[in-house]
Scaffold this motif. Structure first.
Motif, PDB file in Angstrom:
ATOM      1  N   GLY A  17       0.898  -1.218   0.216  1.00 53.16           N
ATOM      2  CA  GLY A  17       0.139   0.005  -0.194  1.00 53.16           C
ATOM      3  C   GLY A  17       0.853   1.287  -0.072  1.00 53.16           C
ATOM      4  O   GLY A  17       0.449   2.139  -0.756  1.00 53.16           O
ATOM      5  N   ALA A  37       0.723   4.052  -2.913  1.00 52.12           N
ATOM      6  CA  ALA A  37       0.571   5.171  -2.681  1.00 52.12           C
ATOM      7  C   ALA A  37       1.611   6.359  -3.146  1.00 52.12           C
ATOM      8  O   ALA A  37       1.404   7.450  -3.646  1.00 52.12           O
ATOM      9  N   TYR A  91      -0.037   8.334   3.441  1.00 47.69           N
ATOM     10  CA  TYR A  91      -0.300   6.940   3.772  1.00 47.69           C
ATOM     11  C   TYR A  91       0.280   6.784   4.785  1.00 47.69           C
ATOM     12  O   TYR A  91      -0.281   6.014   5.741  1.00 47.69           O
ATOM     13  N   LYS A 111      -6.797  -0.398   1.623  1.00 49.80           N
ATOM     14  CA  LYS A 111      -7.807   0.311   0.671  1.00 49.80           C
ATOM     15  C   LYS A 111      -8.406   1.401   1.524  1.00 49.80           C
ATOM     16  O   LYS A 111      -8.462   2.492   0.853  1.00 49.80           O
ATOM     17  N   GLY A 147      -6.119   4.108   2.278  1.00 49.34           N
ATOM     18  CA  GLY A 147      -5.799   4.571   0.957  1.00 49.34           C
ATOM     19  C   GLY A 147      -6.664   5.776   0.766  1.00 49.34           C
ATOM     20  O   GLY A 147      -6.428   6.895   0.550  1.00 49.34           O
ATOM     21  N   VAL A 161      -6.000   9.257  -1.963  1.00 52.71           N
ATOM     22  CA  VAL A 161      -5.351   8.828  -3.041  1.00 52.71           C
ATOM     23  C   VAL A 161      -6.428   8.719  -4.108  1.00 52.71           C
ATOM     24  O   VAL A 161      -7.708   8.831  -3.450  1.00 52.71           O
ATOM     25  N   THR A 200      -8.526   6.437  -5.861  1.00 52.79           N
ATOM     26  CA  THR A 200      -8.975   5.232  -5.181  1.00 52.79           C
ATOM     27  C   THR A 200      -9.070   3.919  -6.437  1.00 52.79           C
ATOM     28  O   THR A 200      -8.549   3.183  -6.068  1.00 52.79           O
ATOM     29  N   PHE A 235      -5.444   3.399  -7.073  1.00 46.41           N
ATOM     30  CA  PHE A 235      -4.874   2.564  -5.773  1.00 46.41           C
ATOM     31  C   PHE A 235      -5.279   1.153  -5.803  1.00 46.41           C
ATOM     32  O   PHE A 235      -4.597   0.200  -5.390  1.00 46.41           O
TER      33      PHE A 235
END
Length: 218
Positions: free
Chosen positions: A106, A110, A119, A150, A153, A158, A160, A163
Motif C-alpha cells: 500500500g 500510494a 499514507y 484500501k 488509501g 489517493v 482510489t 490505488f
C-alpha cells in the motif's frame, strides 16, 4: 507526559515480545545506497546533499515503529530535515505477519501518486490508536487486509481506482519482497532499525539517542 510514557513503555514491551532485539555493533554498518539501487526517492524528505543521512527501516505491523514514527521522527524532521542538515529515508519492510506485506505494498501504491507520507501517517496513526495502544498482538491486527489497506488509501486521499487496482493486482508485491530481502542481507533483522550515515542505532531509540547520533555527525 504520563500518558506518553505509558505509550512508549507499552510499545517497547509489545515490540520486544514480537520483534528481534537489535544488538548490532557499529562495525555492522549499512547505508541506504546499498539497497541494490531500489527507487526510494518518494520515501525521502530533505536535502539530498545534507551532511547527515538518516535511514529508518520499518514494518507497519511493528508496535515500536508506530510509536517512533509518530512521536520521535517528526521531532527529528523538524529539527534537522527542515533545516537542511539531514536527508531522511523511510524503508518499508515486511516480515512480521502477512499484513506487513500488504501494508508495505500500500505504501508503494500510494507513492505512485506522491501520497506516501499521507499514507504513512494515517496507517501508523490508525494501527496505533485501534490496536497497539491496547496491547493487541501484531499478528492479530486485521487492519492490514486488502480491504483495510484500501480504506487507508481513502483516508490518505489517493485516487482510489488506481490505488485499489495496484492492491488487487499485487503490483508492488515483488518490490516489497526484494527490499525486505535487501535489508535483511544487510543485517536488518528487526525494526525499527536506524542508520545515521554509516552507524546503526541499537534497539528502539529515544529522541535523545537519535538526536545525539545526528549531532555528532554534523
Amino acid at each position: 507526559m504520563k500518558n506518553n510514557f505509558v505509550y512508549v513503555f507499552m510499545a517497547i514491551i509489545v515490540g520486544g515480545v514480537f520483534l528481534y532485539v537489535l544488538n548490532v555493533s557499529s562495525s555492522n554498518s549499512i547505508e541506504a545506497d546499498q539497497m541494490n539501487n531500489r527507487d526510494l526517492t518518494k520515501f525521502t524528505q530533505g536535502n539530498l546533499d545534507a551532511p547527515v543521512k538518516v535511514t529508518q527501516y520499518s514494518d507497519f505491523l511493528c508496535p515500536s515503529c508506530s510509536q517512533v514514527s509518530l512521536g520521535i521522527v517528526p521531532k527529528i524532521i523538524e529539527k534537522y530535515v527542515t533545516t537542511g542538515n539531514v536527508y531522511y529515508t523511510f524503508v518499508p519492510m515486511a516480515f512480521i505477519a502477512p499484513g506487513s506485506q500488504l501494508a508495505a505494498e500500500g505504501a508503494f501504491c500510494a507513492a505512485k501518486q506522491d501520497k506516501f507520507w499521507e499514507y504513512h501517517d494515517v496507517a501508523y496513526q490508525a494501527v496505533w490508536e485501534d490496536y497497539f495502544s491496547k496491547g493487541v498482538d501484531p499478528s492479530r491486527v486485521p487492519l492490514y487486509s486488502e480491504a483495510g489497506v484500501k480504506q487507508l488509501g481513502q483516508l490518505a486521499q489517493v485516487d482510489t481506482d488506481s490505488f485499489n487496482s495496484c492492491i488487487d493486482n499485487r503490483v508492488e508485491k515483488a518490490t516489497v519482497m526484494a527490499i525486505t530481502q535487501d535489508a535483511q542481507n544487510n543485517s536488518v533483522q528487526g525494526t525499527p532499525y536506524f542508520v545515521v550515515n554509516d552507524t546503526p542505532i541499537k534497539g528502539v531509540p529515544s529522541f535523545e539517542i537519535l538526536d545525539a547520533a545526528i549531532s555528532t555527525k554534523l
